[in-house]
Design a protein around this motif. Structure first.
Motif, PDB file in Angstrom:
ATOM      1  N   ASN A 201       0.702  -1.170  -0.141  1.00  0.00           N
ATOM      2  CA  ASN A 201      -0.067  -0.013   0.022  1.00  0.00           C
ATOM      3  C   ASN A 201       1.127   1.163  -0.013  1.00  0.00           C
ATOM      4  O   ASN A 201       0.508   2.247  -0.730  1.00  0.00           O
ATOM      5  CB  ASN A 201      -0.694  -0.191   1.276  1.00  0.00           C
ATOM      6  CG  ASN A 201      -1.961  -1.163   1.059  1.00  0.00           C
ATOM      7  OD1 ASN A 201      -1.939  -2.179   0.385  1.00  0.00           O
ATOM      8  ND2 ASN A 201      -2.894  -1.130   2.154  1.00  0.00           N
ATOM      9  N   ILE A 202       2.023   1.272   0.667  1.00  0.00           N
ATOM     10  CA  ILE A 202       2.608   2.375   0.895  1.00  0.00           C
ATOM     11  C   ILE A 202       3.289   2.942  -0.405  1.00  0.00           C
ATOM     12  O   ILE A 202       3.730   4.135  -0.703  1.00  0.00           O
ATOM     13  CB  ILE A 202       3.760   2.179   1.843  1.00  0.00           C
ATOM     14  CG1 ILE A 202       4.585   3.577   2.209  1.00  0.00           C
ATOM     15  CG2 ILE A 202       4.736   1.377   1.195  1.00  0.00           C
ATOM     16  CD1 ILE A 202       3.556   4.336   2.927  1.00  0.00           C
ATOM     17  N   PHE A 203       3.782   1.969  -1.410  1.00  0.00           N
ATOM     18  CA  PHE A 203       4.184   2.186  -2.809  1.00  0.00           C
ATOM     19  C   PHE A 203       3.003   2.995  -3.805  1.00  0.00           C
ATOM     20  O   PHE A 203       3.601   3.350  -4.932  1.00  0.00           O
ATOM     21  CB  PHE A 203       4.573   1.180  -3.469  1.00  0.00           C
ATOM     22  CG  PHE A 203       5.760   0.417  -2.835  1.00  0.00           C
ATOM     23  CD1 PHE A 203       7.152   0.829  -2.910  1.00  0.00           C
ATOM     24  CD2 PHE A 203       5.723  -0.871  -2.131  1.00  0.00           C
ATOM     25  CE1 PHE A 203       7.976   0.165  -2.297  1.00  0.00           C
ATOM     26  CE2 PHE A 203       6.720  -1.355  -1.629  1.00  0.00           C
ATOM     27  CZ  PHE A 203       7.765  -0.910  -1.462  1.00  0.00           C
ATOM     28  N   VAL A 204       1.883   3.396  -3.147  1.00  0.00           N
ATOM     29  CA  VAL A 204       1.164   4.256  -3.860  1.00  0.00           C
ATOM     30  C   VAL A 204       1.809   5.690  -4.118  1.00  0.00           C
ATOM     31  O   VAL A 204       1.533   6.322  -5.099  1.00  0.00           O
ATOM     32  CB  VAL A 204      -0.171   4.429  -3.108  1.00  0.00           C
ATOM     33  CG1 VAL A 204      -0.301   5.067  -1.924  1.00  0.00           C
ATOM     34  CG2 VAL A 204      -1.184   5.005  -4.157  1.00  0.00           C
ATOM     35  N   ALA A 205       2.655   6.001  -3.088  1.00  0.00           N
ATOM     36  CA  ALA A 205       3.322   7.365  -3.231  1.00  0.00           C
ATOM     37  C   ALA A 205       4.415   7.330  -4.283  1.00  0.00           C
ATOM     38  O   ALA A 205       4.433   8.486  -4.885  1.00  0.00           O
ATOM     39  CB  ALA A 205       4.130   7.527  -1.665  1.00  0.00           C
ATOM     40  N   ASP A 206       5.037   6.215  -4.416  1.00  0.00           N
ATOM     41  CA  ASP A 206       5.778   6.239  -5.572  1.00  0.00           C
ATOM     42  C   ASP A 206       5.127   6.220  -7.028  1.00  0.00           C
ATOM     43  O   ASP A 206       5.587   7.001  -8.100  1.00  0.00           O
ATOM     44  CB  ASP A 206       6.463   4.706  -5.622  1.00  0.00           C
ATOM     45  CG  ASP A 206       7.293   4.317  -4.405  1.00  0.00           C
ATOM     46  OD1 ASP A 206       6.923   4.857  -3.228  1.00  0.00           O
ATOM     47  OD2 ASP A 206       8.600   4.315  -4.551  1.00  0.00           O
ATOM     48  N   LEU A 207       3.984   5.574  -6.926  1.00  0.00           N
ATOM     49  CA  LEU A 207       3.335   5.590  -8.399  1.00  0.00           C
ATOM     50  C   LEU A 207       2.778   6.925  -8.460  1.00  0.00           C
ATOM     51  O   LEU A 207       2.879   7.598  -9.746  1.00  0.00           O
ATOM     52  CB  LEU A 207       1.843   4.580  -8.038  1.00  0.00           C
ATOM     53  CG  LEU A 207       0.695   4.714  -9.183  1.00  0.00           C
ATOM     54  CD1 LEU A 207       1.573   4.247 -10.586  1.00  0.00           C
ATOM     55  CD2 LEU A 207      -0.259   3.754  -8.999  1.00  0.00           C
ATOM     56  N   ILE A 208       1.962   7.702  -7.418  1.00  0.00           N
ATOM     57  CA  ILE A 208       1.534   9.026  -7.685  1.00  0.00           C
ATOM     58  C   ILE A 208       2.669  10.075  -7.914  1.00  0.00           C
ATOM     59  O   ILE A 208       2.650  10.954  -8.868  1.00  0.00           O
ATOM     60  CB  ILE A 208       0.794   9.532  -6.408  1.00  0.00           C
ATOM     61  CG1 ILE A 208      -0.708   8.728  -6.163  1.00  0.00           C
ATOM     62  CG2 ILE A 208       0.237  11.068  -6.644  1.00  0.00           C
ATOM     63  CD1 ILE A 208      -1.473   8.617  -7.412  1.00  0.00           C
ATOM     64  N   GLY A 209       3.755  10.104  -7.040  1.00  0.00           N
ATOM     65  CA  GLY A 209       4.718  10.971  -7.412  1.00  0.00           C
ATOM     66  C   GLY A 209       5.442  10.995  -8.689  1.00  0.00           C
ATOM     67  O   GLY A 209       5.255  11.971  -9.370  1.00  0.00           O
ATOM     68  N   LEU A 210       5.843   9.661  -9.127  1.00  0.00           N
ATOM     69  CA  LEU A 210       6.704   9.763 -10.442  1.00  0.00           C
ATOM     70  C   LEU A 210       5.828   9.898 -11.491  1.00  0.00           C
ATOM     71  O   LEU A 210       6.267  10.630 -12.617  1.00  0.00           O
ATOM     72  CB  LEU A 210       7.289   8.395 -10.553  1.00  0.00           C
ATOM     73  CG  LEU A 210       8.607   8.146  -9.493  1.00  0.00           C
ATOM     74  CD1 LEU A 210       9.071   6.613  -9.602  1.00  0.00           C
ATOM     75  CD2 LEU A 210       9.458   9.042  -9.603  1.00  0.00           C
ATOM     76  N   SER A 211       4.521   9.462 -11.566  1.00  0.00           N
ATOM     77  CA  SER A 211       3.609   9.609 -12.717  1.00  0.00           C
ATOM     78  C   SER A 211       3.078  10.940 -12.840  1.00  0.00           C
ATOM     79  O   SER A 211       3.202  11.649 -13.937  1.00  0.00           O
ATOM     80  CB  SER A 211       2.439   8.670 -12.623  1.00  0.00           C
ATOM     81  OG  SER A 211       1.605   8.866 -11.355  1.00  0.00           O
ATOM     82  N   MET A 212       2.871  11.591 -11.826  1.00  0.00           N
ATOM     83  CA  MET A 212       2.233  12.975 -12.007  1.00  0.00           C
ATOM     84  C   MET A 212       3.449  14.074 -12.100  1.00  0.00           C
ATOM     85  O   MET A 212       3.250  14.754 -13.031  1.00  0.00           O
ATOM     86  CB  MET A 212       1.458  13.350 -10.428  1.00  0.00           C
ATOM     87  CG  MET A 212       0.208  12.737 -10.233  1.00  0.00           C
ATOM     88  SD  MET A 212      -1.107  12.969 -11.584  1.00  0.00           S
ATOM     89  CE  MET A 212      -1.259  14.814 -11.606  1.00  0.00           C
ATOM     90  N   LEU A 213       4.357  13.925 -11.403  1.00  0.00           N
ATOM     91  CA  LEU A 213       5.546  14.764 -11.433  1.00  0.00           C
ATOM     92  C   LEU A 213       6.178  14.759 -12.819  1.00  0.00           C
ATOM     93  O   LEU A 213       6.605  15.837 -13.438  1.00  0.00           O
ATOM     94  CB  LEU A 213       6.339  14.834 -10.090  1.00  0.00           C
ATOM     95  CG  LEU A 213       6.253  15.729  -9.172  1.00  0.00           C
ATOM     96  CD1 LEU A 213       4.932  15.434  -8.682  1.00  0.00           C
ATOM     97  CD2 LEU A 213       7.248  15.746  -8.092  1.00  0.00           C
ATOM     98  N   ARG A 214       6.568  13.540 -13.297  1.00  0.00           N
ATOM     99  CA  ARG A 214       7.443  13.449 -14.547  1.00  0.00           C
ATOM    100  C   ARG A 214       6.492  13.415 -15.928  1.00  0.00           C
ATOM    101  O   ARG A 214       6.946  14.138 -16.940  1.00  0.00           O
ATOM    102  CB  ARG A 214       8.016  12.075 -14.569  1.00  0.00           C
ATOM    103  CG  ARG A 214       9.311  11.982 -13.809  1.00  0.00           C
ATOM    104  CD  ARG A 214       9.854  10.516 -13.779  1.00  0.00           C
ATOM    105  NE  ARG A 214      10.433  10.296 -15.209  1.00  0.00           N
ATOM    106  CZ  ARG A 214      11.695  10.373 -15.452  1.00  0.00           C
ATOM    107  NH1 ARG A 214      12.530  10.466 -14.450  1.00  0.00           N
ATOM    108  NH2 ARG A 214      12.228   9.884 -16.534  1.00  0.00           N
TER     109      ARG A 214
END
Length: 378
Positions: A201-214
């Protein structure tokens, strides 16, 4: 005799088989015989002679009336023989006869054959290449104008730049923020089920952060601005081209690029990166809300993982795309505006092309960025 002093046109029967024409068969002179024309007739099946030796003047209107009279008499089954007409009058009468025959000749049903598939592809390719070369020429002209402004800063028009920053940047904050927020919610929602299956569940931050910012934030912001501001640029300049305001500016010695194009490009180069940062914040915030609702990941845990997962490089990559997208949108919008010809329908057509081409080129540029960053291992 001068046509103005000639006697009015007249028709007389010297016998049952001969008509004598006299006077001025002109637009001014044929008014006197208008009531007689319909009454003239001859027994069908006879040879009728028409004497034109006494015609003193003949113009196009008179020749047309005379030719219509001769055609009607021929249609009654009579054989006509026109004699005594002056050579110049005869040539004019022949020209009128040919013109009337051309008008009455029916058009062939398939006079213009439709182009073949190969010809259509060739014409489309030629048009695309011509527009591509014209766009490159316009980019060169904009670069020269920008270089002139850098060499002479006093030429920079700050008021139009600030106005365009407000219209293209500040006024676009609500729609950019709303769509970015919803996009963050959608990405987190779609990834929640998959992450829950593996207890990640915690890896949702990786998904949101990288997909949105990049990717998502700069791309969705550029698409919104292309549809909102790029179309406005094309419509404004296209309307000025139709109403000949741009020609008037050139006549007064004012460079249209300095007044209409450079302020828009410079304003969008400033506004689009700022809008991208705003979209980053709203997109991540939407993902945080969905992560808490679906995965039970609190705001604190999300931010702790977010800082570790997303590097400064990833953030700068997303923001660094924005100036390139801004230049594409502004240049394409202004370019299509200057290509407007004709009336209001052309303005709408060029506005549509500006939006479609700018979005297409933005996506192509984003794909090239992805290939380049992958090759550079960024």
């Amino acid at each position: 005799m001068h046509p103005m002093s000639a006697a009015p046109a007249a028709i007389a029967h010297s016998s049952s088989q001969e008509l004598v024409l006299s006077g001025a068969w002109t637009a001014r002179g044929i008014g006197a015989i208008a009531p007689q024309l319909d009454a003239i007739s001859a027994p069908a099946g006879q040879e009728l002679r028409v004497d034109g030796a006494r015609i003193e003047a003949l113009d196009t209107a008179g020749a047309w009336v005379l030719q219509k009279l001769l055609q009607r008499l021929r249609g009654d089954g009579n054989a006509l023989r026109l004699h005594g007409l002056r050579p110049e009058f005869a040539r004019l009468l022949e020209a009128i006869e040919q013109q009337m025959a051309d008008q009455e000749r029916p058009l062939a049903a398939s006079a213009i054959a439709p182009p073949s598939a190969l010809e259509a592809v060739g014409r489309s390719t030629q048009a695309a290449l011509e527009q591509g070369f014209a766009l490159l020429s316009f980019v060169g002209e904009c670069a020269l104008a920008l270089g002139g402004c850098i060499a002479h800063p006093a030429r920079v028009r700050w008021r139009p730049i600030l106005y365009n920053i407000r219209s293209a940047g500040f006024d676009a904050l609500p729609i950019v923020g709303l769509l970015s927020f919803l996009l963050g919610v959608v990405v987190a929602y779609q990834g929640a089920d998959q992450l829950r299956q593996y207890g990640a569940n915690i890896f949702v931050a990786d998904l949101i952060g990288l997909s949105m910012l990049r990717e998502f934030a700069p791309l969705i912001t550029a698409i919104i601005v292309a549809g909102r501001s790029g179309s406005a640029y094309a419509a404004q300049i296209g309307t000025m081209a139709v109403t000949e305001e741009i020609d008037a500016m050139r006549t007064l010695g004012i460079a249209p690029l300095d007044v209409l194009v450079l302020p828009k490009i410079l304003a969008l180069l400033i506004a689009l990166p700022l809008l991208t940062v705003f979209a980053d914040v709203l997109g991540v915030f939407g993902g945080m809300l969905m992560a808490r609702a679906q995965l039970g990941v609190g705001f604190g845990d999300f931010l702790d993982r977010f800082v570790k997962a997303v590097s400064v490089t990833a953030y700068l990559i997303g923001v660094g795309k924005a100036p390139v997208f801004a230049a594409i949108i502004a240049v394409v919008g202004c370019f299509q505006g200057f290509r407007t010809r004709g009336g209001a329908d052309s303005v709408g057509r060029q506005t549509t092309r500006a939006v479609v081409q700018s979005i297409f080129l933005v996506i192509v540029a984003d794909a090239l960025f992805s290939v380049a960053f992958s090759a550079l291992d960024l």
